[in-house]
Design a protein around this motif. Structure first.
Motif, PDB file in Angstrom:
ATOM      1  N   PRO A   1       0.799  -1.225   0.000  1.00 27.86           N
ATOM      2  CA  PRO A   1       0.000   0.000   0.000  1.00 27.86           C
ATOM      3  C   PRO A   1       0.831   1.273   0.000  1.00 27.86           C
ATOM      4  N   ASP A   2       2.047   1.238   0.582  1.00 30.02           N
ATOM      5  CA  ASP A   2       2.885   2.433   0.588  1.00 30.02           C
ATOM      6  C   ASP A   2       3.380   2.777  -0.812  1.00 30.02           C
ATOM      7  N   ILE A   3       3.676   1.759  -1.626  1.00 27.99           N
ATOM      8  CA  ILE A   3       4.095   2.019  -3.012  1.00 27.99           C
ATOM      9  C   ILE A   3       2.985   2.731  -3.766  1.00 27.99           C
ATOM     10  N   VAL A   4       1.771   2.188  -3.683  1.00 24.31           N
ATOM     11  CA  VAL A   4       0.653   2.769  -4.416  1.00 24.31           C
ATOM     12  C   VAL A   4       0.290   4.137  -3.852  1.00 24.31           C
ATOM     13  N   ASP A   5       0.312   4.263  -2.545  1.00 24.53           N
ATOM     14  CA  ASP A   5       0.030   5.552  -1.902  1.00 24.53           C
ATOM     15  C   ASP A   5       1.011   6.614  -2.394  1.00 24.53           C
ATOM     16  N   ALA A   6       2.300   6.288  -2.399  1.00 20.91           N
ATOM     17  CA  ALA A   6       3.319   7.243  -2.849  1.00 20.91           C
ATOM     18  C   ALA A   6       3.125   7.598  -4.315  1.00 20.91           C
ATOM     19  N   ALA A   7       2.830   6.600  -5.151  1.00 23.15           N
ATOM     20  CA  ALA A   7       2.622   6.859  -6.576  1.00 23.15           C
ATOM     21  C   ALA A   7       1.413   7.753  -6.792  1.00 23.15           C
ATOM     22  N   CYS A   8       0.343   7.527  -6.022  1.00 27.66           N
ATOM     23  CA  CYS A   8      -0.853   8.353  -6.149  1.00 27.66           C
ATOM     24  C   CYS A   8      -0.585   9.788  -5.699  1.00 27.66           C
ATOM     25  N   LEU A   9       0.119   9.945  -4.592  1.00 27.60           N
ATOM     26  CA  LEU A   9       0.461  11.287  -4.132  1.00 27.60           C
ATOM     27  C   LEU A   9       1.324  12.018  -5.159  1.00 27.60           C
ATOM     28  N   ALA A  10       2.169  11.269  -5.853  1.00 31.09           N
ATOM     29  CA  ALA A  10       3.125  11.870  -6.793  1.00 31.09           C
ATOM     30  C   ALA A  10       2.564  12.074  -8.187  1.00 31.09           C
ATOM     31  N   HIS A  11       1.412  11.486  -8.504  1.00 29.15           N
ATOM     32  CA  HIS A  11       1.019  11.374  -9.909  1.00 29.15           C
ATOM     33  C   HIS A  11       0.813  12.715 -10.610  1.00 29.15           C
ATOM     34  N   ASP A  12       0.501  13.779  -9.865  1.00 26.87           N
ATOM     35  CA  ASP A  12       0.267  15.089 -10.475  1.00 26.87           C
ATOM     36  C   ASP A  12       1.353  16.110 -10.134  1.00 26.87           C
ATOM     37  N   LEU A  13       2.456  15.676  -9.549  1.00 30.64           N
ATOM     38  CA  LEU A  13       3.487  16.637  -9.136  1.00 30.64           C
ATOM     39  C   LEU A  13       4.018  17.459 -10.306  1.00 30.64           C
ATOM     40  N   GLY A  14       4.041  16.899 -11.495  1.00 24.66           N
ATOM     41  CA  GLY A  14       4.611  17.593 -12.641  1.00 24.66           C
ATOM     42  C   GLY A  14       3.676  18.576 -13.309  1.00 24.66           C
ATOM     43  N   HIS A  15       2.451  18.700 -12.819  1.00 26.08           N
ATOM     44  CA  HIS A  15       1.518  19.620 -13.469  1.00 26.08           C
ATOM     45  C   HIS A  15       1.926  21.063 -13.228  1.00 26.08           C
ATOM     46  N   PRO A  16       1.880  21.896 -14.267  1.00 26.98           N
ATOM     47  CA  PRO A  16       2.258  23.308 -14.144  1.00 26.98           C
ATOM     48  C   PRO A  16       1.080  24.139 -13.651  1.00 26.98           C
ATOM     49  N   PRO A  17       1.245  25.460 -13.544  1.00 31.60           N
ATOM     50  CA  PRO A  17       0.104  26.309 -13.206  1.00 31.60           C
ATOM     51  C   PRO A  17      -1.031  26.119 -14.214  1.00 31.60           C
ATOM     52  N   PHE A  18      -2.252  26.219 -13.731  1.00 35.36           N
ATOM     53  CA  PHE A  18      -3.464  26.160 -14.555  1.00 35.36           C
ATOM     54  C   PHE A  18      -3.716  24.779 -15.170  1.00 35.36           C
ATOM     55  N   GLY A  19      -3.170  23.739 -14.549  1.00 35.10           N
ATOM     56  CA  GLY A  19      -3.518  22.363 -14.917  1.00 35.10           C
ATOM     57  C   GLY A  19      -3.172  21.992 -16.346  1.00 35.10           C
ATOM     58  N   HIS A  20      -4.081  21.242 -16.980  1.00 33.37           N
ATOM     59  CA  HIS A  20      -3.832  20.764 -18.346  1.00 33.37           C
ATOM     60  C   HIS A  20      -3.738  21.921 -19.332  1.00 33.37           C
ATOM     61  N   ASN A  21      -4.376  23.034 -19.018  1.00 30.27           N
ATOM     62  CA  ASN A  21      -4.282  24.206 -19.873  1.00 30.27           C
ATOM     63  C   ASN A  21      -2.854  24.744 -19.891  1.00 30.27           C
ATOM     64  N   GLY A  22      -2.236  24.844 -18.716  1.00 29.85           N
ATOM     65  CA  GLY A  22      -0.838  25.252 -18.654  1.00 29.85           C
ATOM     66  C   GLY A  22       0.076  24.243 -19.310  1.00 29.85           C
ATOM     67  N   GLU A  23      -0.289  22.969 -19.204  1.00 30.74           N
ATOM     68  CA  GLU A  23       0.489  21.913 -19.842  1.00 30.74           C
ATOM     69  C   GLU A  23       0.547  22.122 -21.352  1.00 30.74           C
ATOM     70  N   ARG A  24      -0.578  22.473 -21.951  1.00 32.53           N
ATOM     71  CA  ARG A  24      -0.602  22.704 -23.402  1.00 32.53           C
ATOM     72  C   ARG A  24       0.231  23.927 -23.782  1.00 32.53           C
ATOM     73  N   ALA A  25       0.171  24.974 -22.960  1.00 31.72           N
ATOM     74  CA  ALA A  25       0.966  26.170 -23.260  1.00 31.72           C
ATOM     75  C   ALA A  25       2.459  25.853 -23.224  1.00 31.72           C
ATOM     76  N   LEU A  26       2.905  25.121 -22.203  1.00 28.66           N
ATOM     77  CA  LEU A  26       4.325  24.791 -22.096  1.00 28.66           C
ATOM     78  C   LEU A  26       4.749  23.791 -23.162  1.00 28.66           C
ATOM     79  N   ASP A  27       3.848  22.948 -23.596  1.00 24.21           N
ATOM     80  CA  ASP A  27       4.181  22.009 -24.667  1.00 24.21           C
ATOM     81  C   ASP A  27       4.492  22.760 -25.961  1.00 24.21           C
TER      82      ASP A  27
END
Length: 409
Positions: A85-111
């Protein structure tokens, strides 16, 4: 010897940069979870957009609350399957760490900004943050190893285990992070470990039920109207989540959902009873979806006490996938695709582009100290551009607005 959870070995617990074991009674994976939980990147998610702009409403989720909810769902499902459970918990906590400001919208701008250096993708940025940008561990040569998580936890946090490929928008690693990616994957191809599949499914479950909950409370979604106006919703579901979904399949999924005894009847009136009923709906739906996946996975792979890593795949029934896709489509139709939201997103993309251009003119002077050091050490223009992207991606929604105001007047 470092203690491991049952079903995992020293290979799974290995770290890219070797470290002494400080507390022998603690598993490597419990340490991983603690490192993510205490990371600066996780704290920043409190001020990053989930669906509604961060800070715009006291009720709706931000990226941090979403990640905590995903972790709770993933941890419980992992326990029923036998994953650590700690592996999955850590992965879930980390899954969005790379998102920039303004979510997927900011992701498209930086792309778009990073198009000439391999683009930008939130999941690839997550790996970069976990293995390079977050300050925790350093190799003997001075190189940062980020949080230096174990192989099994990094693998579980890798939703798209491949580099950028032509024709595919999603990917999990930039070219200059391939060394650590190849270390953690070791020739596994595109196959995802069971823990990564649980993390991804938990994200889908949380996203589907909580976006609808937030939309109902904001009076953006009226479930009573959907039954009579299905066509535009079903089209949104096909365009975004279930390309092969036929009307009959979606009609059946909708009929199953609306027949549930806890499905709300009548308009939402903001009362405590209505809020309680809505919370019961989300809890019951999460249980429904996770139970279906657990039972189907055990039916396929047997009721062994431990299903871990590459022993099995998560099995989600087609009907469950259709129900989840319906809820996600309803949220997208009413919230993400609204004209007001489209106007706001255009302003946000322009703001990030202007901020990037202002930083590029003055770098490294206006960069945070760690990124200024990366910029000065960068060997070429492409590497310097990537540092600027890292800096912008690290910002929260409010700090992006503040930096833009300060640098552009």
């Amino acid at each position: 010897m470092r203690k491991q959870s049952e079903g995992y070995d020293e290979h799974d617990a290995e770290r890219w940069v070797p470290e002494p074991v400080k507390r022998p009674g603690r598993t490597a994976f419990a340490r991983d979870r603690a490192r993510v939980l205490h990371s600066a990147g996780l704290r920043r998610l409190a001020a990053k957009t989930q669906v509604a702009t961060a800070g715009s409403d006291d009720f709706v989720r931000n990226r941090l609350t979403h990640s905590l909810e995903v972790a709770q769902i993933g941890r419980e499902l992992a326990g029923t399957l036998g994953c650590d459970p700690d592996i999955v918990d850590a992965a879930c906590l980390a899954h969005d760490l790379g998102h920039p400001p303004f979510g997927h919208n900011g992701e498209r701008a930086l792309d778009q900004i990073a198009a000439d250096i391999g683009g930008f993708e939130g999941n690839a940025q997550t790996l970069r943050l976990l293995t390079r940008l977050e300050s925790k561990t350093f190799a003997a040569d001075g190189r940062s190893a980020g949080l230096n998580l174990s192989r099994a936890t990094l693998d579980a946090a890798t939703k798209y285990p491949w580099p950028r490929r032509e024709g595919e928008r999603k990917f999990g690693v930039y070219d200059d992070d391939l060394a650590v990616f190849e270390w953690l994957r070791q020739g596994l191809g595109d196959q995802r470990c069971l823990e990564a599949q649980v993390m991804d499914f938990a994200d889908d479950v949380a996203y589907s039920v909580h976006d609808v909950e937030d939309g109902i409370v904001a009076h953006s979604i009226d479930l009573d109207r959907i039954g009579a106006e299905r066509a535009p919703y079903w089209q949104t579901v096909r365009e975004a989540y279930l390309p092969d979904g036929e009307d009959a399949e979606l009609d059946e999924a909708w009929a199953r959902l609306t027949a549930l005894p806890y499905w709300p009847t009548g308009p939402f009136d903001d009362s405590r009873r209505a809020l309680g009923g809505l919370k019961d709906l989300t809890s019951q739906l999460i249980g429904r979806f996770c139970t279906a996946a657990e039972q189907s996975t055990h039916a396929r792979f047997g009721r062994r006490s431990r299903l871990v890593r590459y022993d099995a795949d998560l099995v989600v029934p087609d009907g469950t996938r259709a129900e989840i896709a319906l809820l996600k489509g309803i949220g997208m139709f009413h919230v993400l695709n609204s004209p007001e939201r489209q106007r706001r997103r255009a302003v946000q993309r322009e703001l990030l582009t202007e901020l990037f251009e202002a930083l590029a003119k003055t770098a490294p002077d206006n960069l945070d100290l760690p990124f200024a050091a990366d910029y000065r050490a960068a060997p070429d223009d492409a590497a310097r551009l990537r540092v600027l992207v890292d800096q912008v991606a690290s910002l929260t929604d409010p700090s992006a607005l503040a930096w833009h105001s300060a640098l552009t007047g």
